[in-house]
Motif scaffolding. Structure first.
Motif, PDB file in Angstrom:
ATOM      1  N   PHE A 245       0.816  -1.221   0.000  1.00  0.00           N
ATOM      2  CA  PHE A 245       0.000   0.000   0.000  1.00  0.00           C
ATOM      3  C   PHE A 245       0.850   1.272   0.000  1.00  0.00           C
ATOM      4  N   GLU A 246       2.158   1.120  -0.008  1.00  0.00           N
ATOM      5  CA  GLU A 246       3.035   2.294   0.007  1.00  0.00           C
ATOM      6  C   GLU A 246       3.196   2.866  -1.394  1.00  0.00           C
ATOM      7  N   ASP A 247       3.461   4.169  -1.462  1.00  0.00           N
ATOM      8  CA  ASP A 247       3.722   4.809  -2.752  1.00  0.00           C
ATOM      9  C   ASP A 247       4.904   4.122  -3.434  1.00  0.00           C
ATOM     10  N   GLY A 248       4.786   3.932  -4.723  1.00  0.00           N
ATOM     11  CA  GLY A 248       5.880   3.335  -5.477  1.00  0.00           C
ATOM     12  C   GLY A 248       5.847   1.829  -5.563  1.00  0.00           C
ATOM     13  N   PHE A 249       4.820   1.195  -4.969  1.00  0.00           N
ATOM     14  CA  PHE A 249       4.752  -0.261  -5.061  1.00  0.00           C
ATOM     15  C   PHE A 249       4.595  -0.696  -6.513  1.00  0.00           C
ATOM     16  N   GLY A 250       5.287  -1.748  -6.876  1.00  0.00           N
ATOM     17  CA  GLY A 250       5.195  -2.327  -8.208  1.00  0.00           C
ATOM     18  C   GLY A 250       6.014  -3.604  -8.247  1.00  0.00           C
ATOM     19  N   PHE A 251       6.315  -4.065  -9.427  1.00  0.00           N
ATOM     20  CA  PHE A 251       7.058  -5.314  -9.565  1.00  0.00           C
ATOM     21  C   PHE A 251       8.411  -5.250  -8.846  1.00  0.00           C
ATOM     22  N   GLU A 252       9.107  -4.139  -8.973  1.00  0.00           N
ATOM     23  CA  GLU A 252      10.435  -4.040  -8.376  1.00  0.00           C
ATOM     24  C   GLU A 252      10.370  -4.100  -6.855  1.00  0.00           C
ATOM     25  N   ARG A 253       9.350  -3.500  -6.266  1.00  0.00           N
ATOM     26  CA  ARG A 253       9.224  -3.558  -4.801  1.00  0.00           C
ATOM     27  C   ARG A 253       8.927  -4.985  -4.360  1.00  0.00           C
ATOM     28  N   TRP A 254       8.151  -5.734  -5.145  1.00  0.00           N
ATOM     29  CA  TRP A 254       7.914  -7.138  -4.802  1.00  0.00           C
ATOM     30  C   TRP A 254       9.207  -7.933  -4.899  1.00  0.00           C
ATOM     31  N   VAL A 255      10.020  -7.607  -5.871  1.00  0.00           N
ATOM     32  CA  VAL A 255      11.327  -8.260  -6.006  1.00  0.00           C
ATOM     33  C   VAL A 255      12.152  -8.056  -4.740  1.00  0.00           C
ATOM     34  N   GLU A 256      12.200  -6.824  -4.237  1.00  0.00           N
ATOM     35  CA  GLU A 256      12.996  -6.548  -3.035  1.00  0.00           C
ATOM     36  C   GLU A 256      12.473  -7.314  -1.830  1.00  0.00           C
ATOM     37  N   TYR A 257      11.155  -7.405  -1.722  1.00  0.00           N
ATOM     38  CA  TYR A 257      10.554  -8.217  -0.657  1.00  0.00           C
ATOM     39  C   TYR A 257      10.977  -9.675  -0.796  1.00  0.00           C
ATOM     40  N   ALA A 258      10.852 -10.214  -2.006  1.00  0.00           N
ATOM     41  CA  ALA A 258      11.190 -11.621  -2.228  1.00  0.00           C
ATOM     42  C   ALA A 258      12.658 -11.900  -1.947  1.00  0.00           C
ATOM     43  N   LEU A 259      13.513 -10.964  -2.301  1.00  0.00           N
ATOM     44  CA  LEU A 259      14.948 -11.154  -2.057  1.00  0.00           C
ATOM     45  C   LEU A 259      15.276 -11.158  -0.572  1.00  0.00           C
ATOM     46  N   ASP A 260      14.432 -10.533   0.236  1.00  0.00           N
ATOM     47  CA  ASP A 260      14.661 -10.517   1.677  1.00  0.00           C
ATOM     48  C   ASP A 260      14.151 -11.775   2.368  1.00  0.00           C
ATOM     49  N   VAL A 261      13.372 -12.583   1.656  1.00  0.00           N
ATOM     50  CA  VAL A 261      12.840 -13.818   2.244  1.00  0.00           C
ATOM     51  C   VAL A 261      13.893 -14.917   2.131  1.00  0.00           C
ATOM     52  N   PRO A 262      14.249 -15.558   3.230  1.00  0.00           N
ATOM     53  CA  PRO A 262      15.250 -16.633   3.170  1.00  0.00           C
ATOM     54  C   PRO A 262      14.821 -17.763   2.237  1.00  0.00           C
ATOM     55  N   MET A 263      15.786 -18.371   1.610  1.00  0.00           N
ATOM     56  CA  MET A 263      15.515 -19.453   0.668  1.00  0.00           C
ATOM     57  C   MET A 263      15.185 -20.769   1.388  1.00  0.00           C
ATOM     58  N   TYR A 264      14.564 -21.664   0.644  1.00  0.00           N
ATOM     59  CA  TYR A 264      14.361 -23.042   1.071  1.00  0.00           C
ATOM     60  C   TYR A 264      15.314 -23.990   0.352  1.00  0.00           C
ATOM     61  N   PHE A 265      15.384 -23.884  -0.974  1.00  0.00           N
ATOM     62  CA  PHE A 265      16.063 -24.909  -1.759  1.00  0.00           C
ATOM     63  C   PHE A 265      16.476 -24.363  -3.116  1.00  0.00           C
ATOM     64  N   VAL A 266      17.291 -25.145  -3.803  1.00  0.00           N
ATOM     65  CA  VAL A 266      17.542 -24.999  -5.236  1.00  0.00           C
ATOM     66  C   VAL A 266      17.272 -26.360  -5.864  1.00  0.00           C
ATOM     67  N   TYR A 267      16.553 -26.377  -6.965  1.00  0.00           N
ATOM     68  CA  TYR A 267      16.172 -27.624  -7.625  1.00  0.00           C
ATOM     69  C   TYR A 267      17.118 -27.890  -8.782  1.00  0.00           C
ATOM     70  N   ARG A 268      17.830 -29.025  -8.725  1.00  0.00           N
ATOM     71  CA  ARG A 268      18.777 -29.389  -9.771  1.00  0.00           C
ATOM     72  C   ARG A 268      18.680 -30.881 -10.100  1.00  0.00           C
ATOM     73  N   ASP A 269      18.473 -31.188 -11.368  1.00  0.00           N
ATOM     74  CA  ASP A 269      18.511 -32.575 -11.841  1.00  0.00           C
ATOM     75  C   ASP A 269      17.619 -33.502 -11.013  1.00  0.00           C
ATOM     76  N   GLY A 270      16.407 -33.008 -10.721  1.00  0.00           N
ATOM     77  CA  GLY A 270      15.458 -33.835  -9.999  1.00  0.00           C
ATOM     78  C   GLY A 270      15.666 -33.903  -8.507  1.00  0.00           C
ATOM     79  N   GLU A 271      16.596 -33.123  -7.978  1.00  0.00           N
ATOM     80  CA  GLU A 271      16.897 -33.141  -6.548  1.00  0.00           C
ATOM     81  C   GLU A 271      16.733 -31.748  -5.947  1.00  0.00           C
ATOM     82  N   TYR A 272      16.264 -31.725  -4.690  1.00  0.00           N
ATOM     83  CA  TYR A 272      16.173 -30.471  -3.951  1.00  0.00           C
ATOM     84  C   TYR A 272      17.430 -30.301  -3.113  1.00  0.00           C
ATOM     85  N   ILE A 273      18.185 -29.249  -3.385  1.00  0.00           N
ATOM     86  CA  ILE A 273      19.422 -28.969  -2.666  1.00  0.00           C
ATOM     87  C   ILE A 273      19.110 -28.025  -1.509  1.00  0.00           C
TER      88      ILE A 273
END
Length: 456
Positions: A245-273
């Motif tokens: 709801f803040e001024d300037g919200f858009g795709f880029e602001r969602w990107v910054e939010y997502a980048l701040d969320v810790p990761m779970y995994f990386v998927y490679r060759d059928g395996e979750y790393i």
């Protein structure tokens, strides 16, 4: 839960992260409706949760859908863990709940036909092996140890991480179910308006679809226990995302939010790393401890976006995530509710006018009150029953304006799919209220009767 993404090339510059979501922008004539719903499977004689393996099991249901109804298998580590048919897929929730992720369709008529066909197929298979399925927001009787974890690498990692953040992550994984709808946007500005309305009004959906007043064999004090669970799961990736709801919200602001969320995994060759708690920002720099020197692909970014769990979220479309799983009529009512609000500009503008003056505290208070009291909720001077009446009316107006016919033109629009919600608005009662009435009435406090009376 989402299946692994595929097809993305290397990420060579930061702008690709927002561009990935912007690729979802579509002209209005290409907007579609994707409905997802989950349901609990159980053994009819014991009322126990389905295990993964055995004569009466999750795998047996998947095999039956594959062999009798033409679904194509999806395997992980040699185990059958999902199915596909066209653009639809059937997947397993961590505790074995069965989820249909429907194809992108043009109308609610088509969506409801898809739901009906899926439930007929599931019942055909389930009846043959002594299994039942029920639509509720939370498992009414089972305890943690009664529900096994499905054999998917993603879930094993999530289960470990959920034990370190919040208190209810493992409850969410094993013993809750939802119905949600995925909707398109036409531009960044359209996405912004839809996300703001979606987040603000998600508590109305929580109230109208509240269907989980029992947990571990007892009345739990909430109309939507599922919503209560999500409030204490992982603060980094859940909630009402006030920055929307803040001024300037858009795709880029969602990107910054997502980048701040810790990761779970990386998927490679059928395996979750295992990348639990690691930073996608480090990944972009080639400094991810799990894969030193390797940089991510757009598929990795798409996977990461599926590990964000706010009340509504953006990918290449918007997901509405606030409703409990429930009975058949509400599986069709949920997409109708949101399509009426989101796919007609007049209804969307009116909905925004309704909520634009609320602050973050009011929105959060409504979320909490909805989970506890359903349509009897009140927060910030706002009575949920009155709000729901107004919002359902706006949705109906939007569906009338869409004028998408069904039954070969005999049905003029999609408004009849809102009938279950209109009945709730009229009576003040949502599914949880009906369940509580039955529990204190003819069931005589015997929760086992819920299975016979409310299964599909």
């Amino acid at each position: 839960m989402s299946i692994p993404q595929s097809g993305g090339g290397p990420i060579e510059h930061h702008a690709q992260l927002a561009e990935y979501m912007a690729q979802g922008c579509k002209p209005r004539e290409d907007w579609r409706i994707g409905t997802e719903h989950e349901k609990f499977g159980y053994c009819k004689d014991t009322l126990k949760a389905l295990p993964y393996e055995g004569e009466r099991s999750v795998r047996a249901v998947l095999e039956g859908l594959r062999d009798r109804h033409g679904w194509n298998p999806v395997e992980e580590g040699g185990q059958l863990t999902g199915l596909t048919k066209g653009l639809a897929n059937v997947s397993l929730e961590p505790g074995g709940a069965l989820e249909l992720s429907g194809a992108p369709l043009e109308t609610i008529h088509e969506t409801c036909d898809e739901v009906n066909e899926h439930l007929r197929e599931v019942k055909d298979v389930a009846d043959r092996i002594g299994v039942g399925f029920i639509g509720l927001g939370a498992a009414p009787i089972w305890k943690h140890e009664d529900v096994g974890l499905m054999p998917k690498g993603r879930y094993k990692l999530m289960d470990a991480y959920m034990g370190r953040v919040g208190t209810m992550g493992r409850v969410m994984m094993r013993r809750t179910c939802t119905v949600q709808v995925n909707l398109d946007f036409g531009s960044e500005a359209d996405m912004v308006q839809k996300m703001r309305v979606a987040i603000a009004l998600q508590p109305v959906a929580t109230a109208l679809f509240a269907n989980s007043p029992f947990f571990e064999g007892k009345v739990n004090g909430h109309k939507s226990w599922r919503s209560r669970v999500w409030r204490d799961l992982d603060a980094a990736r859940t909630g009402m995302v006030p920055f929307v709801f803040e001024d300037g919200f858009g795709f880029e602001r969602w990107v910054e939010y997502a980048l701040d969320v810790p990761m779970y995994f990386v998927y490679r060759d059928g395996e979750y790393i295992d990348a639990l708690g690691m930073s996608f920002r480090d990944f972009l720099k080639g400094e991810l401890p799990a894969l030193p020197g390797e940089k991510p692909t757009l598929s990795d970014w798409a996977d990461h976006l599926t590990t964000l769990f706010p009340e509504a979220r953006v990918k290449k479309y918007i997901e509405m995530r606030g409703a409990d799983g429930g009975p058949w009529r509400r599986l069709c009512a949920l997409p109708a509710f949101w399509v009426g609000l989101m796919y007609d500009q007049g209804a969307l503008d009116a909905a925004w006018d309704l909520v634009k003056g609320w602050d973050a505290e009011t929105r959060e208070a409504l979320r909490v009150a909805a989970s506890v009291d359903g349509l009897q909720a009140e927060a910030g001077g706002i009575k949920m029953h009155d709000l729901a009446r107004e919002v359902v009316a706006l949705s109906e107006q939007g569906l009338v304006a869409r004028a998408r016919t069904g039954a070969g033109g005999l049905v003029p629009d999609e408004t009849h799919f809102l009938n279950a919600l209109k009945e709730s608005v009229e009576s003040g009662k949502v599914p949880a209220d009906e369940l509580l009435d039955r529990y204190h009435g003819d069931w005589g406090g015997d929760l086992t009767k819920i299975y016979a009376d409310y299964s599909y």
